[in-house]
Enzyme design. Structure first.
Site, PDB file in Angstrom:
ATOM      1  N   SER A   8     -28.560  58.638  58.675  1.00  0.00           N
ATOM      2  CA  SER A   8     -29.187  59.860  58.153  1.00  0.00           C
ATOM      3  C   SER A   8     -30.230  60.490  59.059  1.00  0.00           C
ATOM      4  O   SER A   8     -30.717  61.580  58.755  1.00  0.00           O
ATOM      5  CB  SER A   8     -29.787  59.584  56.778  1.00  0.00           C
ATOM      6  OG  SER A   8     -28.731  59.436  55.848  1.00  0.00           O
ATOM      7  N   PHE A  10     -22.964  54.961  37.814  1.00  0.00           N
ATOM      8  CA  PHE A  10     -22.553  55.410  39.146  1.00  0.00           C
ATOM      9  C   PHE A  10     -21.299  56.257  39.022  1.00  0.00           C
ATOM     10  O   PHE A  10     -20.331  55.852  38.378  1.00  0.00           O
ATOM     11  CB  PHE A  10     -22.286  54.203  40.053  1.00  0.00           C
ATOM     12  CG  PHE A  10     -21.753  54.564  41.421  1.00  0.00           C
ATOM     13  CD1 PHE A  10     -22.566  55.167  42.364  1.00  0.00           C
ATOM     14  CD2 PHE A  10     -20.424  54.301  41.749  1.00  0.00           C
ATOM     15  CE1 PHE A  10     -22.074  55.505  43.630  1.00  0.00           C
ATOM     16  CE2 PHE A  10     -19.917  54.628  43.011  1.00  0.00           C
ATOM     17  CZ  PHE A  10     -20.750  55.230  43.948  1.00  0.00           C
ATOM     18  N   ALA A  11     -21.322  57.447  39.617  1.00  0.00           N
ATOM     19  CA  ALA A  11     -20.131  58.301  39.655  1.00  0.00           C
ATOM     20  C   ALA A  11     -19.578  58.261  41.075  1.00  0.00           C
ATOM     21  O   ALA A  11     -20.257  58.688  42.009  1.00  0.00           O
ATOM     22  CB  ALA A  11     -20.497  59.732  39.275  1.00  0.00           C
ATOM     23  N   TYR A  15     -31.261  63.240  46.630  1.00  0.00           N
ATOM     24  CA  TYR A  15     -30.701  63.095  47.980  1.00  0.00           C
ATOM     25  C   TYR A  15     -29.184  63.219  47.922  1.00  0.00           C
ATOM     26  O   TYR A  15     -28.518  62.455  47.222  1.00  0.00           O
ATOM     27  CB  TYR A  15     -31.103  61.719  48.500  1.00  0.00           C
ATOM     28  CG  TYR A  15     -30.921  61.507  49.979  1.00  0.00           C
ATOM     29  CD1 TYR A  15     -31.913  61.875  50.871  1.00  0.00           C
ATOM     30  CD2 TYR A  15     -29.776  60.905  50.488  1.00  0.00           C
ATOM     31  CE1 TYR A  15     -31.784  61.649  52.232  1.00  0.00           C
ATOM     32  CE2 TYR A  15     -29.628  60.677  51.841  1.00  0.00           C
ATOM     33  CZ  TYR A  15     -30.636  61.047  52.714  1.00  0.00           C
ATOM     34  OH  TYR A  15     -30.496  60.823  54.055  1.00  0.00           O
ATOM     35  N   SER A  16     -28.642  64.181  48.638  1.00  0.00           N
ATOM     36  CA  SER A  16     -27.196  64.399  48.600  1.00  0.00           C
ATOM     37  C   SER A  16     -26.672  64.723  49.994  1.00  0.00           C
ATOM     38  O   SER A  16     -27.074  65.712  50.611  1.00  0.00           O
ATOM     39  CB  SER A  16     -26.860  65.556  47.649  1.00  0.00           C
ATOM     40  OG  SER A  16     -25.489  65.891  47.738  1.00  0.00           O
ATOM     41  N   ASN A  17     -25.755  63.893  50.472  1.00  0.00           N
ATOM     42  CA  ASN A  17     -25.149  64.141  51.782  1.00  0.00           C
ATOM     43  C   ASN A  17     -24.418  65.477  51.834  1.00  0.00           C
ATOM     44  O   ASN A  17     -24.277  66.075  52.904  1.00  0.00           O
ATOM     45  CB  ASN A  17     -24.176  63.004  52.123  1.00  0.00           C
ATOM     46  CG  ASN A  17     -24.907  61.704  52.425  1.00  0.00           C
ATOM     47  OD1 ASN A  17     -25.768  61.656  53.290  1.00  0.00           O
ATOM     48  ND2 ASN A  17     -24.579  60.651  51.691  1.00  0.00           N
ATOM     49  N   GLY A  61     -32.059  55.831  59.028  1.00  0.00           N
ATOM     50  CA  GLY A  61     -30.661  55.942  58.642  1.00  0.00           C
ATOM     51  C   GLY A  61     -29.919  54.640  58.819  1.00  0.00           C
ATOM     52  O   GLY A  61     -30.191  53.895  59.764  1.00  0.00           O
TER      53      GLY A  61
END
Length: 372
Positions: free
Chosen positions: A64, A127-128, A172-174, A312
């Site tokens: 990251s 968790f999805a 937090y989203s990639n 990261g």
């Protein structure tokens, strides 16, 4: 000319990385630049079963930390007048049906609410799952050479419910950073690697830094990355140094060295890459988690002041990058370890990074620097 110090000059730093290896990391290389010069140390092994230490300036998947490079490119395009920081992303990328309230700033700060394509952990513990490659375990190992297009990752994410209304929370989203990549490519007409080269890698001479797209290799020299999973009731450990990083894209696909990470974060914080007002925006933290635009803004502990950072991890490789707000003192590190679906190394990682930050930026470090 900078002075390079050996481990004899800074025994406390060498001890810190050796203790990281004792806590379970395969190998650690660290670089500290401060008023006493430059110190580089290495501990542990380059490869399981071997005694050779990790190379002093080896290549590592930086995970990251890719986000800090990407955010810098976006802000440089804002400075050039090509992108509006508070413009709706849908104006640039209409094909994804994004909520029109999502701005470029929200992507960089993780306040868009867009589902994370690598899977979402919710506050209630559920968790999805996201793309198949990131459900972890053997499935990840088996799929590690699959090519994903950035558009695919975004389409999967926007097909899922948003976490919250744009701008009302932080998560937090990639996906935010894959959208940032597509945004850069749309407005410039060039690939992200080309823009990264033009704006950062070329000007700073970062010859050890790579935006790999789908390429599976890590340039030599490098330490090896491992992944452990269960197969037919038995633990199996595989070398995953080679993998196609398109499954994470700009969420964490870049490769660099501790030297290049130092050069980058030092140049960024000292104002060589962004005009002062945009650098100030970048380093203004969101109140929930202390995240600015592509960087965390953290307290370094007692009398340590503020540090600007991003770390990261990427399937057996990890990178640390810390700097004072003026770029005068930095800590960069490359780690290799055995990763797994349970993220067994997470606690050791947290403890080790806190210890290193305290050692380099805290009051003890300031005292040692004064004495030196």
């Amino acid at each position: 000319m900078s002075v390079t110090l050996t481990d004899q000059d800074r025994p406390e730093l060498q001890k810190a990385i050796e203790e990281m290896v004792e806590s379970g990391f395969t190998g650690v290389t660290m670089r500290v630049n401060d008023e006493r010069g430059e110190w580089v140390g290495s501990a542990g092994a380059r490869k399981l079963g071997e005694t050779a230490k990790p190379p002093a300036n080896g290549h590592v998947r930086i995970g990251s930390n890719t986000k800090t490079f990407t955010a810098t490119v976006v802000l440089q395009l804002v400075a050039e007048g090509t992108i509006g920081l508070d413009a709706p992303v849908a104006d640039y990328l209409p094909e994804f049906g994004l909520d029109p309230r999502i701005t470029v700033r929200m992507l960089l700060q993780h306040t868009s609410g867009v589902f994370n394509f690598t899977g979402e952990y919710y506050d209630d513990g559920t968790f999805a799952p996201g793309i198949p490659a990131t459900t972890a375990g053997q499935e990840w190992v088996d799929n590690r050479f699959t090519t994903y297009r950035p558009e695919e990752l975004v389409r999967l994410a926007v097909s899922k419910p948003a976490r919250f209304e744009p701008g009302t929370d932080w998560s937090y989203s990639n996906t935010n950073y894959v959208l940032a990549r597509l945004l850069v490519e749309k407005v410039t007409g060039h690939s992200l690697p080309e823009e990264m080269q033009r704006l950062i890698l070329g000007p700073l001479g970062l010859s050890g830094t790579v935006v790999p797209e789908t390429g599976p290799g890590v340039p030599e020299p490098h330490a090896h990355a491992y992944y452990r999973y269960e197969e037919a009731g038995r633990q199996k450990t595989v070398d995953v140094t080679r993998q196609n990083p398109s499954w994470i894209s700009t969420g964490g696909d870049m490769i660099s060295t501790t030297q290049d990470l130092h050069t980058f974060i030092s140049a960024l914080m000292s104002g060589k890459l962004l005009p002062a007002p945009l650098l100030a925006e970048m380093c203004t933290p969101h109140p929930k988690v202390g995240y600015g635009l592509g960087v965390f803004v953290q307290d370094a502990g007692e009398n340590g002041g503020t540090v600007i950072t991003h770390n990261g991890g990427m399937a057996g490789h990890a990178a640390l990058m810390y700097s004072t707000p003026d770029g005068s003192r930095t800590l960069t590190a490359a780690l290799n370890y055995v990763d797994d679906a349970a993220l067994s190394m997470a606690a050791a990682f947290q403890q080790a990074t806190q210890r290193l930050v305290k050692e380099v930026f805290g009051s003890a470090a300031a005292g040692a620097a004064d004495a030196g």
